[in-house]
Write a protein that holds these residues in place. Structure first.
Motif: not given
Length: 669
Positions: A551, A585-589, A657
């Protein structure tokens, strides 16, 4: 020569001399009696030229009845009322135009005789005025009026009814033959006969007792009628007798019941409104209000249903009454939702109560249902629902009352909602004010810390350089080398403290660069182990999903954040245990977790672990977690803590991210 005769009525024999005029020309017909006039009804063919009535009671109906009777029998007859002075103004207002004259009771007999002479002289021989009735018809009407004058009255002698008014026959529905000659207790309810007989015996023996009291009489249909019984002792034909009067008090009882119900309704509405706007929570207020309603309506169960934000009906509270008092009604509380019938919903939206099931519930829940809307500004906010399994069904009066309560309750719910919103807003305002004060305080502390760190950093760097030169030039051995190592370690710790102070006072701006998480976490582990900050007795596990996750983040900033989180876990684990570093990753984090199997964080301090300079260890400054929180808030991330005493602690670091830079970013100075 005077013609005609005089009708005179006196209530006591002491008035005999006043109306027994001395002049034979007056030819008086004097009717003197101490008995009520209905006991000797007019049944003569006499046509009187004038009439004198002695008034000793302000009862207008008695006087009016006598005047009407005399006028019917003798159209145009002049009537003179003789009354106490204090009653004359009222009699003049009431009988103006009907009485020829009203004289005071103190008028002498001579004055009364002169008045009679004057009236006889002025009396025409015949009169065409009056109601066109035959003599028999007039007598019948007069007897009817006089018979009704004392309400439903009867004359008793030796317990037997020997006479009664027409009103008495009409009140109970009996004929004259079925009453006259019968014992009066035959017309008293059996449950009341003993009490009435005892009262009658006391009255006739002259003992003090109640003159009037309520009892139950029996009509010709066998129905018991509440009545007020008045018994007066008198004499009839030289023997003791009693005059009884019965007054139907059914209307009085109905009015009293109506008054009591109205008082109950007003009290119930007042109490429900008070419950809903009191200082309790909405659910508690609705529960107390519903308990009052269930008790007032004698309903074994009920619920308060409100419309939740998604538009569905939800039973906020449901209660049932039992031997132990009010309890939660599980049959309704455990329902996920209530499906309101369309026809019922239309009625409720119009503000009308519904005497039919408002819900699609099983038949086992009951027979009689009542729903009333909670309507505020023509908006349906919910409804009250009551259930009766047995007993009488709900009445329209019940529906009307519950609808009235629902209107007040809707206003109370609205006020309660506004009050809770105000409380919530006030709480947020207080929290915001506290946060502003905390940030101001931290800003002052940060500025001071940055200044102190700047003043310390340069001497520390100089000392570290000097120590390195001494080590190289003097070729230190054994003890000297060990002491030099200690100096360098302490200087390094002091340098990191200065870096922490600077980072705490001013969160750095991140630079977006690719970071492979498995390599990064492995580097953090090995670096901390090399610097002897991570003991070898602690087993560290790294889990990255997916394993090659990469990332955009700032590794230079991530490192001190991870170091502080890991050190917090290591210091709580007593130099041994399991430590898990994970990333996903747990979009957007980006989510990085640090989990340990240490003793956990006590509940009383878990809310303070991110406060600056807070630590449970004397040797710690207490800035590590505060630095992490400060940076996370700056970039719009979040921190989550899960901890159970004896079960370890899990801290999640949630960072957005970073976006790729538009151009090559300059190196950080």
């Amino acid at each position: 020569m005077l013609t005609g005769s005089i009708f005179a009525y006196a209530t006591t024999r002491s008035q005999l001399g006043r109306f027994a005029f001395s002049s034979p020309e007056l030819a008086p017909l004097v009717r003197l009696t101490s008995r009520p006039p209905w006991m000797e009804p007019i049944a003569r063919n006499d046509r009187f030229a004038c009439a004198f009535l002695q008034v000793t009671s302000p009862t207008k109906i008695i006087v009016s009845s006598w005047i009407t009777s005399l006028t019917l029998l003798n159209p145009g007859i002049p009537i003179v009322l003789v009354a106490p002075k204090n009653q004359i103004p009222a009699l003049r207002r009431e009988f103006r135009g009907r009485a020829k004259s009203i004289l005071p009771a103190s008028t002498s007999r001579g004055a009364l005789e002169r008045k009679a002479t004057t009236l006889l002289k002025a009396r025409p021989s015949r009169s065409s005025r009056g109601i066109k009735l035959t003599s028999a018809e007039r007598r019948k009407v007069a007897e009817t009026i006089l018979g009704s004058m004392y309400e439903s009255s009867f004359l008793i002698q030796d317990g037997v009814i020997i006479d009664a008014t027409l009103s008495f026959f009409e009140a109970l529905g009996y004929t004259e033959e079925s009453i006259i000659g019968h014992h009066f207790l035959e017309f008293i309810s059996p449950n009341e006969a003993k009490k009435v007989a005892a009262n009658y015996a006391s009255r006739m023996s002259g003992q003090p007792t109640l003159q009037s009291y309520e009892t139950l009489v029996t009509s010709v249909q066998g129905q018991t009628v509440p009545a007020e019984l008045i018994v007066r002792r008198t004499m009839f034909r030289g023997r003791p007798a009693a005059v009884g009067t019965i007054r139907d008090v059914s209307d009085r009882h109905a009015l009293a019941a109506m008054r009591d119900r109205r008082e109950m309704e007003l009290s119930l509405i007042r109490d429900v409104t008070h419950d809903l706007i009191s200082g309790r929570s909405l659910k508690t207020s609705l529960k107390n209000s519903l308990d009052r309603i269930i008790g007032a309506f004698h309903a074994p169960a009920g619920s308060t249903v409100l419309i939740v934000p998604d538009g569905q009906f939800h039973p906020v509270v449901a209660r049932t009454s039992g031997p132990q008092g009010f309890e939660d009604w599980d049959a309704c509380v455990h329902m996920d939702e209530i499906h309101v019938l369309p026809s019922v919903l239309r009625q409720l939206k119009k503000g009308k109560p519904v005497l039919e099931p408002p819900c699609e519930m099983t038949a086992a829940l009951g027979e009689h249902h009542l729903a009333a809307p909670l309507l505020y500004k023509k908006q349906l906010r919910g409804f009250f629902y009551l259930l009766r399994v047995t007993g009488d069904p709900f009445t329209p009066e019940d529906a009307s009352l519950l609808a009235s309560i629902g209107g007040e309750a809707a206003l109370g719910v609205e006020i309660r909602g506004l009050y809770e919103d105000l409380q919530h807003s006030y709480g947020e305002l207080v929290d915001t004010q506290r946060e502003l004060l905390r940030r101001e305080r931290l800003a002052v502390i940060g500025n001071m810390a940055a200044h102190v760190a700047h003043e310390i950093r340069n001497p520390v760097a100089t000392i570290m350089n000097a120590t390195g030169q001494i080590r190289r030039r003097l070729n230190l051995q054994d003890l000297e080398a060990e002491l030099a190592d200690i100096i360098e370690e302490e200087l390094e710790r002091l340098r990191r403290l200065c870096d922490d102070l600077v980072m705490f006072s001013r969160a750095p701006t991140p630079l977006a660069r690719p970071v492979r998480l498995d390599h990064f976490l492995d580097f953090v582990r090995s670096d901390l182990a090399k610097s002897r900050m991570l003991p070898g007795t602690i087993n560290v596990t790294i889990a990255v999903d997916p394993p090659s996750l990469e990332v955009l983040q700032d590794q230079d900033i991530l490192y001190p954040l991870m170091r502080n989180l890991i050190m917090n876990s290591v210091q709580s684990m007593s130099q041994k245990g399991e430590l898990v570093l994970s990333a996903s990753l747990s979009p957007p984090n980006l989510v990085i977790s640090v989990s340990d199997d240490g003793p956990g964080i006590p509940a009383e301090i878990i809310g303070r672990i991110f406060d600056p300079f807070f630590s449970t260890r004397p040797e710690s400054v207490g800035l590590g977690l505060a630095i992490v929180k400060n940076y996370v808030e700056e970039v719009g991330g979040d921190l989550e803590v899960e901890s159970e005493p004896g079960q370890g602690t899990l801290i999640r670091l949630i960072l957005p991210v970073l976006s790729p830079p538009s151009q090559e970013a300059p190196d950080r100075l």
